[in-house]
Design a protein around this motif. Structure first.
Motif, mmCIF file in Angstrom:
data_model
loop_
_atom_site.group_PDB
_atom_site.id
_atom_site.type_symbol
_atom_site.label_atom_id
_atom_site.label_comp_id
_atom_site.label_asym_id
_atom_site.label_seq_id
_atom_site.Cartn_x
_atom_site.Cartn_y
_atom_site.Cartn_z
ATOM 1 N N ALA A 119 -2.202 4.728 7.225
ATOM 2 C CA ALA A 119 -3.159 3.629 7.052
ATOM 3 C C ALA A 119 -3.443 3.337 5.584
ATOM 4 C CB ALA A 119 -4.460 3.959 7.781
ATOM 5 N N LEU A 120 -3.231 4.318 4.715
ATOM 6 C CA LEU A 120 -3.457 4.095 3.294
ATOM 7 C C LEU A 120 -2.255 3.469 2.597
ATOM 8 C CD1 LEU A 120 -5.365 7.362 2.284
ATOM 9 C CD2 LEU A 120 -6.285 5.046 2.334
ATOM 10 N N LEU A 121 -1.087 3.503 3.232
ATOM 11 C CA LEU A 121 0.102 2.926 2.601
ATOM 12 C C LEU A 121 -0.061 1.434 2.265
ATOM 13 C CD1 LEU A 121 3.046 4.712 4.461
ATOM 14 C CD2 LEU A 121 2.443 4.879 2.041
ATOM 15 N N PRO A 122 -0.700 0.627 3.128
ATOM 16 C CA PRO A 122 -0.922 -0.777 2.730
ATOM 17 C C PRO A 122 -1.762 -0.926 1.468
ATOM 18 C CG PRO A 122 -1.191 -0.535 5.107
ATOM 19 C CD PRO A 122 -1.082 0.849 4.539
ATOM 20 N N VAL A 123 -2.681 0.027 1.217
ATOM 21 C CA VAL A 123 -3.466 -0.006 -0.014
ATOM 22 C C VAL A 123 -2.545 0.183 -1.213
ATOM 23 C CG1 VAL A 123 -5.343 1.082 -1.305
ATOM 24 C CG2 VAL A 123 -5.489 0.889 1.195
ATOM 25 N N ALA A 124 -1.623 1.157 -1.098
ATOM 26 C CA ALA A 124 -0.647 1.375 -2.164
ATOM 27 C C ALA A 124 0.255 0.153 -2.329
ATOM 28 C CB ALA A 124 0.185 2.627 -1.858
ATOM 29 N N ALA A 125 0.651 -0.436 -1.214
ATOM 30 C CA ALA A 125 1.529 -1.609 -1.264
ATOM 31 C C ALA A 125 0.821 -2.790 -1.942
ATOM 32 C CB ALA A 125 1.968 -1.997 0.143
ATOM 33 N N ALA A 126 -0.482 -2.946 -1.668
ATOM 34 C CA ALA A 126 -1.236 -4.028 -2.304
ATOM 35 C C ALA A 126 -1.307 -3.833 -3.811
ATOM 36 C CB ALA A 126 -2.647 -4.101 -1.715
ATOM 37 N N ASP A 127 -1.525 -2.592 -4.244
ATOM 38 C CA ASP A 127 -1.512 -2.305 -5.678
ATOM 39 C C ASP A 127 -0.132 -2.591 -6.271
ATOM 40 O OD1 ASP A 127 -4.079 -1.583 -6.457
ATOM 41 O OD2 ASP A 127 -3.866 0.452 -5.697
ATOM 42 N N ALA A 128 0.912 -2.245 -5.540
ATOM 43 C CA ALA A 128 2.276 -2.390 -6.051
ATOM 44 C C ALA A 128 2.640 -3.854 -6.320
ATOM 45 C CB ALA A 128 3.279 -1.770 -5.080
ATOM 46 N N VAL A 129 1.977 -4.795 -5.646
ATOM 47 C CA VAL A 129 2.284 -6.220 -5.863
ATOM 48 C C VAL A 129 1.218 -6.915 -6.704
ATOM 49 C CG1 VAL A 129 3.662 -6.425 -3.770
ATOM 50 C CG2 VAL A 129 1.193 -6.890 -3.672
ATOM 51 N N GLY A 130 0.402 -6.103 -7.410
ATOM 52 C CA GLY A 130 -0.555 -6.694 -8.336
ATOM 53 C C GLY A 130 -2.005 -6.484 -8.016
ATOM 54 N N GLY A 131 -2.313 -5.857 -6.882
ATOM 55 C CA GLY A 131 -3.699 -5.612 -6.500
ATOM 56 C C GLY A 131 -4.134 -6.495 -5.362
ATOM 57 N N ASN B 93 -5.527 -9.903 -6.370
ATOM 58 C CA ASN B 93 -4.657 -10.867 -7.055
ATOM 59 C C ASN B 93 -3.181 -10.532 -6.796
ATOM 60 O OD1 ASN B 93 -3.976 -13.042 -8.728
ATOM 61 N ND2 ASN B 93 -3.882 -11.727 -10.549
ATOM 62 N N PRO B 94 -2.748 -10.602 -5.537
ATOM 63 C CA PRO B 94 -1.369 -10.175 -5.219
ATOM 64 C C PRO B 94 -0.327 -11.202 -5.666
ATOM 65 C CG PRO B 94 -2.453 -11.026 -3.263
ATOM 66 C CD PRO B 94 -3.498 -11.020 -4.348
ATOM 67 N N HIS B 95 0.796 -10.691 -6.157
ATOM 68 C CA HIS B 95 1.930 -11.547 -6.537
ATOM 69 C C HIS B 95 3.225 -10.848 -6.103
ATOM 70 C CE1 HIS B 95 -0.237 -14.632 -8.765
ATOM 71 N NE2 HIS B 95 -0.955 -13.665 -9.335
ATOM 72 N N PRO B 96 3.490 -10.829 -4.792
ATOM 73 C CA PRO B 96 4.689 -10.124 -4.316
ATOM 74 C C PRO B 96 5.984 -10.744 -4.818
ATOM 75 C CG PRO B 96 3.671 -11.403 -2.550
ATOM 76 C CD PRO B 96 2.714 -11.425 -3.701
ATOM 77 N N ASP C 61 6.527 -11.672 -7.868
ATOM 78 C CA ASP C 61 6.709 -11.351 -9.285
ATOM 79 C C ASP C 61 7.569 -10.089 -9.416
ATOM 80 O OD1 ASP C 61 6.518 -10.718 -11.971
ATOM 81 O OD2 ASP C 61 4.406 -11.264 -12.119
ATOM 82 N N TRP C 62 8.754 -10.246 -10.006
ATOM 83 C CA TRP C 62 9.677 -9.107 -10.105
ATOM 84 C C TRP C 62 9.156 -8.041 -11.054
ATOM 85 C CZ3 TRP C 62 11.977 -7.420 -14.571
ATOM 86 C CH2 TRP C 62 11.956 -8.294 -15.683
ATOM 87 N N HIS C 63 8.254 -8.419 -11.984
ATOM 88 C CA HIS C 63 7.694 -7.408 -12.882
ATOM 89 C C HIS C 63 6.882 -6.380 -12.097
ATOM 90 C CE1 HIS C 63 8.302 -10.857 -15.691
ATOM 91 N NE2 HIS C 63 8.717 -9.888 -16.487
ATOM 92 N N ASN C 64 6.083 -6.852 -11.140
ATOM 93 C CA ASN C 64 5.301 -5.930 -10.318
ATOM 94 C C ASN C 64 6.205 -4.967 -9.573
ATOM 95 O OD1 ASN C 64 2.870 -7.117 -11.070
ATOM 96 N ND2 ASN C 64 2.844 -8.533 -9.346
ATOM 97 N N LEU C 65 7.264 -5.519 -8.972
ATOM 98 C CA LEU C 65 8.210 -4.676 -8.234
ATOM 99 C C LEU C 65 8.871 -3.666 -9.151
ATOM 100 C CD1 LEU C 65 9.516 -4.251 -5.442
ATOM 101 C CD2 LEU C 65 11.308 -5.852 -6.144
ATOM 102 N N ALA C 66 9.231 -4.117 -10.363
ATOM 103 C CA ALA C 66 9.904 -3.220 -11.301
ATOM 104 C C ALA C 66 8.995 -2.073 -11.724
ATOM 105 C CB ALA C 66 10.362 -4.016 -12.530
ATOM 106 N N PHE C 67 7.716 -2.367 -12.029
ATOM 107 C CA PHE C 67 6.797 -1.313 -12.450
ATOM 108 C C PHE C 67 6.518 -0.329 -11.306
ATOM 109 C CE2 PHE C 67 5.203 -4.532 -15.689
ATOM 110 C CZ PHE C 67 5.843 -3.897 -16.747
#
Length: 619
Positions: free
Chosen positions: A140-152, A155-158, A160-166
């Motif tokens: 259940a916490l994995l979506p929280v990590a996924a939201a951070d991974a795409v910018g928060g 302010n999600p930006h899935p 944006d390749w920079h978010n994916l790269a970081f």
């Protein structure tokens, strides 16, 4: 207790992994009830300061408070929606905040006082429940990590390749360090990943630390900074419900950490952990913070790094107290970009789920009831996690439960376990059979013929039934424990030739044709699913043991930690004398029979099983 330098580095790693989750609750609350920026900054400082105190209480402990495990405390996400509702009902702003603090203080005291009672309910948390809850927490916490991974999440930006790269770059670096290095470097892989990812983001213009210059050097949170708390009955009831739900989550985290550090968790440990939650929550209400619970993020970090010292978490608590007093230090940590934090969180949260898988590996899935419990609880948890808006279709009081996948899944696992394993019909202990399919009760056992007795209980032992016949001669049985004792005494008092005949009936460990009862036993340690290489190791050990002692190697695998443990102990037993191994084999047979007897009682009368297990734990 590790050296000071290692304590500092490992502790700081915990702080970095924890920080974003710690400050998100005051950020969400402040935005929802209309607090200004100055008030938000004070909430964050107060939160970190109190998190540090709470973590030291939980990890170091005193009197009967604190479980003394590497568990870091943070504000529970479960409380976010109820606190927003309480604050808005009171008019929002600082007026709403004062009502929230009043309910938090009372709910903390309530949790502290009921902790011993909740600790006694530990019999309702077998591996099928704790494994489900731990797995649910991780998933259940994995979506929280996924939201951070795409910018928060804000302010999600899935795209944006920079978010994916970081995010993927940070995760990849953590994996590479774990693979290439050993020892100290491997244990700080998450810290290195976060620091390296942040530096790269800063160098490329995707991270900013402008807030550091704008923050004060020193700031102290004082009790009741926003005013004297206000107490409302509805708000207090809502927060007590939140703390009861949080107690379930804390119980799951304590069991998960116990699994990681190889500590058997008992009812007193649960009570100590909940007292710490209650005390920390009350302190939080006084020092302008919120309800506290164990943070699953850091459970995953303990598992990932394998650093099991509770003083590391205590050091992290001290660091958080300092950060809470130094707004500039907090601003530096707050500068970690969301994608970098998300990449590390993906590894940590998934690791929590792996701990749940390990716990579930001890569950007997031949019993379809356990399949239903795990499938239903995990399924509902993932349903709510994937579709969080479904809670809006329900009344506000029900949204506390249905608004969180962790909460709904945990409650489902507990309730279904009670329904399937602790509710039965009939008077007096039933000792064989299954509800709905005919049960055998103690008075019937005392009236059985020898043939009926052997037919009913013959499966406690492998093949040979002479021992069961000797137990029959010890009638009448006053209670279920007396019946169990009769089988044990009959085993150890039997003539040597009968004992040897019984031993010869047991199959080799990891064998292919072992029968239903042995398959149920051996599946507990995964011996029915061995790879070819492992199969050969067990066959070689079994052959060597049989050649030396003339009997199969008998081990109660339900009490073994894992396959490697069984192989290692089996190799050590090869150095024993034949007389010593004869005695050891009898003891292992008695252990196997005890488990099979417990299975019979569980199938016959789950309520009796609960009472028996509680009596034994109380002893």
């Amino acid at each position: 207790m590790l050296p000071p330098a290692k304590l500092a580095v490992y502790g700081f790693q915990h702080v970095l992994a924890f920080y974003a989750g710690a400050v998100i609750v005051p950020i969400l609350l402040a935005g929802a009830i209309g607090l200004n920026e100055r008030e938000l900054i004070h909430l964050i400082n107060a939160d970190l300061f109190t998190c540090g105190i709470a973590s030291i209480i939980q990890s170091v402990g005193f009197w009967k408070v604190g479980v003394r495990l590497p568990l870091l405390q943070g504000v529970t996400f479960t409380a976010v929606s109820p606190m927003i509702a309480i604050g808005m009902a009171a008019g929002g702003g600082t007026d709403g905040l004062l009502v929230i603090y009043g309910s938090v203080i009372v709910a903390g005291l309530f949790t502290f006082l009921i902790a011993p009672v909740f600790g006694k309910l530990i019999r309702f948390f077998p591996p099928v429940v704790t494994g489900s809850v731990i797995t649910i927490i991780g998933l259940a916490l994995l979506p929280v990590a996924a939201a951070d991974a795409v910018g928060g999440a804000d302010n999600p930006h899935p795209e944006d390749w920079h978010n994916l790269a970081f995010a993927l770059g940070t995760l990849a670096l953590i994996v590479v360090i774990q693979r290439v290095f050993r020892g100290f470097m491997a244990t700080v892989a998450v810290l290195i990943g976060l620091v390296a990812g942040t530096l790269v983001a800063w160098a490329t213009g995707f991270a900013t630390f402008s807030a550091v210059g704008e923050s004060a050097w020193f700031g102290v949170t004082t009790p009741f900074f926003f005013g004297i708390p206000k107490f409302g009955l509805a708000a207090i009831v809502s927060m007590i419900v939140v703390m009861l739900i949080t107690a379930v989550e804390t119980t799951g985290d304590v069991f998960a950490t116990g699994e990681i550090v190889d500590k058997r968790v008992g009812k007193s440990d649960i009570a100590r952990a909940l007292r710490a939650d209650g005390l920390a929550t009350t302190i939080g209400g006084i020092f302008n913070s919120f309800p506290y619970t164990c943070f699953a993020e850091n459970v995953g970090l303990v598992r990932l790094t394998r650093v099991k010292s509770r003083y590391v978490v205590a050091t992290a608590g001290a660091i958080m107290i300092v950060i809470g007093l130094l707004p500039k230090a907090g601003a530096i940590v707050a500068g970690i970009p969301h994608p970098v934090l998300g990449g590390a969180a993906l590894a940590m949260f998934a690791t929590v789920a792996v701990v749940g898988f390990q716990t579930l590996s001890r569950v007997d899935f031949h019993d379809h009831r356990n399949v239903v419990i795990v499938a239903s609880s995990v399924g509902l948890a993932m349903f709510v996690t994937a579709q969080p808006d479904v809670a809006k279709a329900l009344p506000e009081w029900a949204q506390v439960v249905f608004g969180s996948g962790i909460t709904l899944g945990s409650i489902t696992a507990i309730v279904l376990n009670i329904v399937f394993h602790h509710i039965g019909r009939g008077r007096g202990p039933a000792v064989a059979g299954s509800p709905g399919e005919g049960t055998v009760r103690l008075e019937q056992v005392n009236g059985m013929s020898r043939e009926e007795f052997v037919a009913t209980f013959g499966r406690l032992f492998q093949g040979e039934t002479a021992i069961v016949g000797h137990a029959y001669d010890r009638r009448p049985f006053a209670d279920t424990d007396a019946l169990r004792t009769a089988f044990q005494e009959a085993l150890f008092a039997a003539p040597r030739d009968e004992q040897r005949a019984l031993m010869a009936e047991y199959p080799d460990l990891g064998g292919l044709d072992i029968g239903e009862d042995s398959e149920r036993d051996q599946s507990a340690a995964g011996l029915t699913r061995l790879a070819d290489e492992d199969q050969q190791e067990f066959e070689a050990l079994a052959a060597t043991y049989r050649e030396r002692f003339g009997i199969p190697l008998i081990v109660c695998v339900r009490d073994a930690h894992n396959r490697d443990h069984i192989l290692r102990d089996g190799a050590l037993r090869l150095t024993n004398s034949p007389a010593q191994e004869h005695a050891a084999a009898l003891i292992e047979i008695a252990k196997v029979a005890n488990h099979r007897f417990a299975d019979l009682v569980a199938d016959a009368n789950p309520i009796h099983t609960a009472r028996t297990s509680w009596t034994k734990s109380a002893r």
